[in-house]
Design an enzyme around this catalytic site. Structure first.
Site: not given
Length: 664
Positions: A116, A200, A235, A292
């Site tokens: 990420k 983040e 999440h 994926r």
């Protein structure tokens, strides 16, 4: 050309890949851990190879074992599915080094987009909007705290590898930061073998929108429209749909262009998903790219008519994408619900046990990794199935999916089924006004209410009558006499059940003249009749309304399914048994699992809210915290121990007790 396909995965996605491979005439090889030796995917593949062990690190994450399984069976290709090694660049490299076809993108694309952190840097370079973030791997506590301060609270702690909500924590204040980072590191390492985490900026009320992309070996890239995945818990998505009710033609064009730019930047080949957060005023930000197939890929399949697994295999066979793919269009609306073995009212705690019955009505698509008799273990993700409805309109799809879930028979483990139904029928969801905080505004305590008393009473009565019918069917004396019938007035037949943590006593009697009497907790039921009674089917008529119930017995448990809901009725012994109470101040395990850490010793002081023990199960960590100030009087477990549900872990003596006896 692919001749034999090994599937380096388990459960639902393994069965999904097997289904398409067989449709293409490709034989398959399954791999399985010791915990999965009876799993359906093992039986459905032509060949299977045992990966000794139960932990993911010893089985589905063990690269040498999987490569050896392919060699042993003569498989020439490997499909990674999703999760486990699906986004592991070293795995893709090892597969190709062994001379096998990897059904997925290049090693470089996985390495860049699978991180990420690296993918966000790339997106910034090509002009795709991103959120402020910073790597905290290897930083000291003070440096980590300073980094969070620079971004500004709230922040999201995220694992750089993998996804599915693993290794992710929301932090709203500095005091909780370090514990969240360390917990995310442990969880990420356990799930993905990589403990790299970053911070983040956290958006308060975004939508989660993702775009399905594909690329082939001839430089062609295409996006197959968007999916809305905003309904989440921990999440992790639980309801997904396509198209998004928030995306119009212009926004779809802009997000699609950004997704294709991301795919082109790494010469992407195969199936991938570019995820965005959609804020106010249609501002969107790159979140990550999953290299994926996604869990929620069926909704894209339903609205486009394209089998995405087939497309993956064709591309891996170096076939160019056809015009039907490059010029794909959407038709209707599809919604998917993820059915989990979990207790929503207990904080979504994963559940284990035997799935005695698993049946979902026709009319919807069901991608499942379980069947009647399957064991839901502590070792893997607790998702049982994905249920997908497709219809001309969004409201029709939502109604069809809710009804199918409502009518499903799921016996033996607690699930999130009722919560899913209530979400699908909620006015806010039907209006399309959803974001990632939907379940914070409408928590399970509101949506997943216990069944009301009149319903519980009818279910208890249905269980009691089915129980009596079973007893009559097994008797050798006067077998022709109706169940519960009395020639002359006598006392009511009585039985008690535990239903949804309540004890309900039922009394009933059939008498001459086809009369029927019944009581629930001593209250006489008025205008009640029972037109039909058998060992597995009971019809109860109340106030002129007849309701049919199916009843399935397993030991002392009766699973009741009807038009007003489903319940599990556990028959209580006629004479109660003495229960052994835990010592006051006992902190128990919320579920079966493995102890990750114990942070206290006997004699230590504990403050209310302190994390004393961390238990890991189904790839998620659960913190056991002190409920009051006091002193640790005993510690019953150590790191690495396997524990059962409600097993005592630590006992804390209340501070008031210490003061009362003069100790300190």
């Amino acid at each position: 050309m692919i001749h034999k396909l090994l599937i380096a995965n388990r459960g639902e996605i393994a069965r999904r890949i097997i289904r398409t491979a067989h449709g293409m005439g490709i034989p398959t090889v399954a791999v399985f851990s010791d915990a999965d030796h009876k799993a359906p995917h093992v039986r459905e593949a032509e060949e299977s190879v045992r990966l000794a062990g139960t932990a993911a690190s010893d089985t589905y994450l063990d690269i040498p074992k999987i490569i050896e399984a392919a060699k042993a069976t003569g498989a020439d290709s490997v499909h990674p599915g999703y999760g486990f090694l699906a986004e592991n660049a070293e795995f893709a490299k090892a597969v190709r080094a062994a001379g096998l076809i990897f059904v997925g993108p290049s090693v470089d694309a996985i390495a860049v987009m699978g991180s990420k952190l690296e993918s966000k840097k790339l997106m910034q370079d090509i002009g795709v909007p991103t959120l402020a973030s910073t790597d905290v791997t290897g930083l000291s506590d003070s440096e980590t705290t300073a980094a969070a301060r620079t971004i500004g609270y709230p922040v999201l702690v995220k694992a750089s590898a993998g996804g599915g909500g693993k290794g992710m924590r929301i932090v709203t204040e500095p005091a909780a930061l370090i514990e969240a980072v360390r917990g995310a590191e442990r969880e990420a390492e356990a799930a993905f073998g990589d403990k790299t985490v970053f911070l983040e900026k956290y958006l308060e009320s975004p939508r989660h929108i993702e775009v399905q992309v594909f690329g082939d070996h001839f430089g062609n890239h295409v996006h197959l429209f968007e999916r809305e995945c905003s309904i989440q818990r921990r999440h992790q998505k639980i309801i997904e749909e396509s198209p998004s009710p928030a995306v119009d033609i212009d926004l779809r064009k802009r997000m699609g262009a950004a997704a294709l730019a991301a795919a082109s930047a790494v010469d992407y080949v195969g199936a991938g998903t570019v995820e965005f957060l959609l804020g106010e005023d249609d501002d969107f930000y790159f979140l990550e790219m999953n290299t994926r197939l996604q869990v929620e890929h069926p909704v894209t399949e339903m609205v486009t008519g394209i089998d995405l697994v087939r497309l993956q295999l064709l591309i891996a066979d170096r076939e160019p994408m056809s015009d039907s793919v490059l010029m794909a269009a959407m038709h209707g609306h599809a919604i998917e619900a993820r059915l989990y073995a979990e207790d929503t009212r207990a904080g979504f705690l994963p559940q284990t046990g035997t799935l005695h019955r698993f049946a979902i009505p026709d009319g919807v698509r069901v991608d499942s990794g379980v069947e009647d008799g399957s064991e839901v273990s502590i070792h893997y993700d607790p998702m049982l199935a994905k249920v997908i409805a497709h219809a001309p309109t969004r409201n029709e799809a939502a109604r069809a999916l809710a009804l199918a879930l409502d009518h499903a028979h799921i016996h033996g483990v607690t699930t999130n089924r009722r919560l899913l139904v209530e979400i699908l029928r909620h006015p806010e969801f039907l209006a399309g006004d959803t974001d990632t905080h939907f379940l914070e505004r409408h928590p399970p305590a509101e949506l997943d209410d216990p069944l009301p008393d009149p319903v519980l009473g009818r279910h208890a009565l249905a269980a009691a009558l089915a129980r009596q019918a079973i007893n009559r069917s097994e008797t050798q004396v006067l077998a022709q006499v109706p169940s519960g019938w009395r020639n002359s007035p006598s006392q009511l037949q009585e039985v008690s059940f535990e239903i949804e943590d309540r004890e309900i006593a039922v009394g009933y009697r059939f008498s001459r003249g086809n009369t029927f009497e019944a009581t629930v907790d001593g209250q006489v039921l008025e205008q009640v009749a029972v037109p039909r009674v058998s060992s597995d089917w009971v019809t109860i008529e109340s106030a002129g309304v007849a309701r049919a119930y199916t009843v399935a017995q397993v030991g002392d448990r009766y699973f009741v399914d009807g038009p007003d809901g489903a319940s599990e009725c556990r028959e209580l012994p006629r004479f109660g048994i003495e229960e052994v109470e835990d010592a006051a101040g006992s902190l128990v395990s919320p579920m079966p699992g493995q102890v990750v850490s114990v942070s206290v010793e006997e004699g230590d002081e504990a403050q209310a809210g302190d994390v004393l023990v961390i238990v890991e199960a189904m790839k998620m960590e659960h913190s056991v915290r002190a409920t009051f100030d006091g002193t640790v009087s005993s510690v019953h477990v150590a790191a690495g121990d396997q524990v059962e549900n409600d097993q005592v872990l630590v006992v804390v003596r209340h501070a008031d007790e210490d003061n009362a006896d003069g100790t300190s």
